[in-house]
Design an enzyme around this catalytic site. Structure first.
Site, PDB file in Angstrom:
ATOM      1  N   GLU A   1       4.099  10.230 -27.288  1.00 17.94           N
ATOM      2  CA  GLU A   1       3.088  11.013 -26.152  1.00 17.94           C
ATOM      3  C   GLU A   1       1.863  11.283 -26.645  1.00 17.94           C
ATOM      4  OE1 GLU A   1       5.624  14.445 -26.274  1.00 17.94           O
ATOM      5  OE2 GLU A   1       7.148  13.844 -24.780  1.00 17.94           O
TER       6      GLU A   1
ATOM      7  N   ARG B   1       9.002  -3.804 -14.222  1.00 16.21           N
ATOM      8  CA  ARG B   1       8.866  -2.882 -13.459  1.00 16.21           C
ATOM      9  C   ARG B   1       7.944  -1.706 -14.133  1.00 16.21           C
ATOM     10  NH1 ARG B   1      11.759  -1.967  -8.925  1.00 16.21           N
ATOM     11  NH2 ARG B   1      12.161  -4.163  -9.294  1.00 16.21           N
TER      12      ARG B   1
ATOM     13  N   ASP C   1      -3.696   2.064  -3.196  1.00 16.48           N
ATOM     14  CA  ASP C   1      -2.750   1.562  -3.726  1.00 16.48           C
ATOM     15  C   ASP C   1      -2.323   0.327  -3.431  1.00 16.48           C
ATOM     16  OD1 ASP C   1       0.253   1.141  -4.413  1.00 16.48           O
ATOM     17  OD2 ASP C   1       0.746   3.121  -3.413  1.00 16.48           O
TER      18      ASP C   1
ATOM     19  N   TYR D   1       8.790   7.087 -29.806  1.00 18.34           N
ATOM     20  CA  TYR D   1       8.219   8.234 -28.980  1.00 18.34           C
ATOM     21  C   TYR D   1       6.683   7.997 -29.194  1.00 18.34           C
ATOM     22  CZ  TYR D   1      10.809  11.195 -26.301  1.00 18.34           C
ATOM     23  OH  TYR D   1      11.602  11.839 -25.036  1.00 18.34           O
TER      24      TYR D   1
ATOM     25  N   THR E   1       1.735  -0.907  -8.818  1.00 15.69           N
ATOM     26  CA  THR E   1       2.840  -1.551  -9.341  1.00 15.69           C
ATOM     27  C   THR E   1       2.700  -2.363 -10.173  1.00 15.69           C
ATOM     28  OG1 THR E   1       3.717  -2.798  -7.685  1.00 15.69           O
ATOM     29  CG2 THR E   1       4.739  -0.657  -7.996  1.00 15.69           C
TER      30      THR E   1
ATOM     31  N   LYS F   1       5.365  -6.505  -8.713  1.00 17.82           N
ATOM     32  CA  LYS F   1       5.500  -7.375  -7.279  1.00 17.82           C
ATOM     33  C   LYS F   1       4.894  -8.711  -7.494  1.00 17.82           C
ATOM     34  CE  LYS F   1       6.374  -3.232  -4.678  1.00 17.82           C
ATOM     35  NZ  LYS F   1       6.022  -1.907  -5.366  1.00 17.82           N
TER      36      LYS F   1
HETATM   37  N1  DSN Z   1      10.096  -0.195  -2.721  1.00 18.92           N
HETATM   38  C1  DSN Z   1       9.033  -0.886  -2.402  1.00 18.92           C
HETATM   39  C2  DSN Z   1       8.834  -1.979  -1.437  1.00 18.92           C
HETATM   40  O1  DSN Z   1       9.825  -2.413  -1.223  1.00 18.92           O
HETATM   41  O2  DSN Z   1       7.721  -1.965  -1.044  1.00 18.92           O
HETATM   42  C3  DSN Z   1       8.045   0.352  -2.354  1.00 18.92           C
HETATM   43  O3  DSN Z   1       8.333   1.409  -3.041  1.00 18.92           O
END
Ligand code: DSN
Length: 433
Positions: A55, A234, A199, A53, A225, A228
């Protein structure tokens, strides 16, 4: 079927892990938001750091015993700052949606107006969709693409911003194949007195590799994110090109201006999240280290070359691509001239071990569960090692499946070819499953 000896304690879960590994290995993965992490990233996630933990932030925690995870988190922050050339980074968001939620919480009041890219034109749920917190807590307004070009018309964005006077403008998408004019968004945000958020969840790895426009000099805040095109674990991140005093004149008890970095940090913790996932943050550090290597830039260039090749091959076979092509790693295909909807296409391709997702196209007449389109991305197949020649082959397979979406013989014969191709590009060969 031993592959992780420790999982034998739970053979049921072990079996499911083995099945999923087999699915990932044998198929052509074209979901634009997915990728395959390195072994190092994946194994770092499965470590004892999950037990801790922490925080708070490095050096300012609410728990003892944080000396090591402080170093881990600081390393992730420092590498991320270097990767994107930014002054501020927060690596704690559990996901991209959490990163956006934390930013909204930090810079808006409930009921404030937001201007985002319409979900049904390629935007994201967390940019103001009425079914998401962002559309329930804040007043969402949207811009979309032009019916003629399939691209965002910046004059329309400007007009909408003038009319709506949002407090925050969001640029970024889930299914938009073109690059973004961040400079123009900046001018529009300045004209109406809005903060500007980019974003970059989808193109992050391509921006890090300097293949696409860099939002950092133009926008106030960046979210992303990490899993990707960035090919990490993730998770989510928040960045600012430059830290600055908050624009609302908020001060500390001693009257000193509060920096935006402090406001964003408190949006994440304690505003939106509790304890950070230090095992994932360690894996983020590994992924950022990988993305700093020259080989990551080569990877990004191949992702784009593969996407361009596929887009051209689809167009040559009579497919309608929204916006006519792609600048990045993905393409959105409108199937309405092909006598098949997105749901049927996704299923037919799935029968042949080609994984895509059905996707709304702009001005779609079908529901989100049916859709008129499919979205295709090349980040994952490029990690497997596929190049232009294999991309053309995959388009031929997809075309054959879409022409006869109910034909089980066609599906079986293409599945065999797909499995044969993918066996030449091993995934996690060191794992026996
Ligand atoms: N699930 C993601 C995507 O496929 O673009 C977005 O949250």
């Amino acid at each position: 079927m031993p592959f992780f000896d420790f999982i034998q304690a739970d053979p049921q879960v072990a079996q499911l892990l083995a099945s999923e590994l087999d699915r990932q290995r044998r198929g052509v993965e074209l979901i634009a938001s997915e990728n395959f992490t390195s072994n190092a990233v994946m194994r770092t996630m499965g470590t004892w750091l999950t037990n801790k933990y922490a925080e708070g932030y490095p050096g300012r925690r609410y728990y003892g015993g944080c000396e090591v995870v402080d170093e881990v988190e600081q390393l992730a922050i420092d590498r991320l700052k270097e990767l994107f050339g930014v002054e501020y980074a927060n690596v704690q968001p559990h996901s991209g949606a959490q990163a956006n939620a934390a930013v909204f919480l930090a810079v808006l009041n409930p009921g404030d107006k937001v201007l985002g890219f319409d979900l049904s034109h390629g935007g994201h749920l967390s940019h103001g969709s009425p079914v998401n917190f962002s559309g329930k807590v804040y007043r969402a307004t949207f811009y979309g693409v032009s019916r003629e070009t399939g691209q965002i018309d910046m004059d329309v964005v400007a007009e909408t911003a003038r009319k709506e006077r949002p407090k925050l403008i969001v640029c970024g998408a889930s299914a938009y194949a073109r690059d973004w004019d961040y400079a123009r968004f900046r001018a529009i945000a300045d004209e109406v007195g809005a903060l500007l958020l980019a974003d970059i969840a989808h193109p992050a790895g391509l921006i890090a590799g300097k293949h696409l426009a860099d939002p950092a000099p133009w926008v106030d805040i960046i979210t992303s994110t990490t899993h990707k095109t960035l090919r990490g674990p993730r998770g989510g991140i928040i960045m600012m090109g430059k830290d600055k005093d908050n624009p609302w004149g908020r001060t500390t008890k001693k009257g000193a201006p509060i920096q935006m970095s402090a406001i964003l940090n408190s949006g994440v913790f304690p505003g939106m999240q509790g304890g950070p996932l230090e095992h994932v943050i360690a894996a983020k550090a590994v992924a950022f280290g990988e993305a700093l290597l020259p080989s990551f830039r080569t990877y990004g260039a191949q992702v784009m070359a593969n996407a361009h090749t596929m887009a051209e091959a689809f167009v040559n076979r009579g497919y309608q691509l929204v916006s006519g092509g792609t600048d990045n790693h993905l393409m959105l295909i409108d199937l309405s001239n092909k006598n098949v909807n997105g749901k049927i296409a996704e299923k037919a391709l799935g029968q042949a071990d080609i994984t895509v997702n059905k996707n709304m196209v702009p001005f779609d007449t079908q529901s989100p569960m049916v859709t008129s389109g499919i979205r295709i991305g090349t980040a994952a197949i490029t990690t497997r090692g596929l190049k232009e020649a294999q991309c053309v082959q995959i388009v031929d397979w997809i075309d054959a499946l879409i022409q006869k979406p109910e034909d089980e013989q066609v599906q079986a014969s293409i599945r065999k070819e797909v499995n044969g191709l993918m066996s030449q590009f091993p995934l996690y060969p060191s794992i026996q499953g």
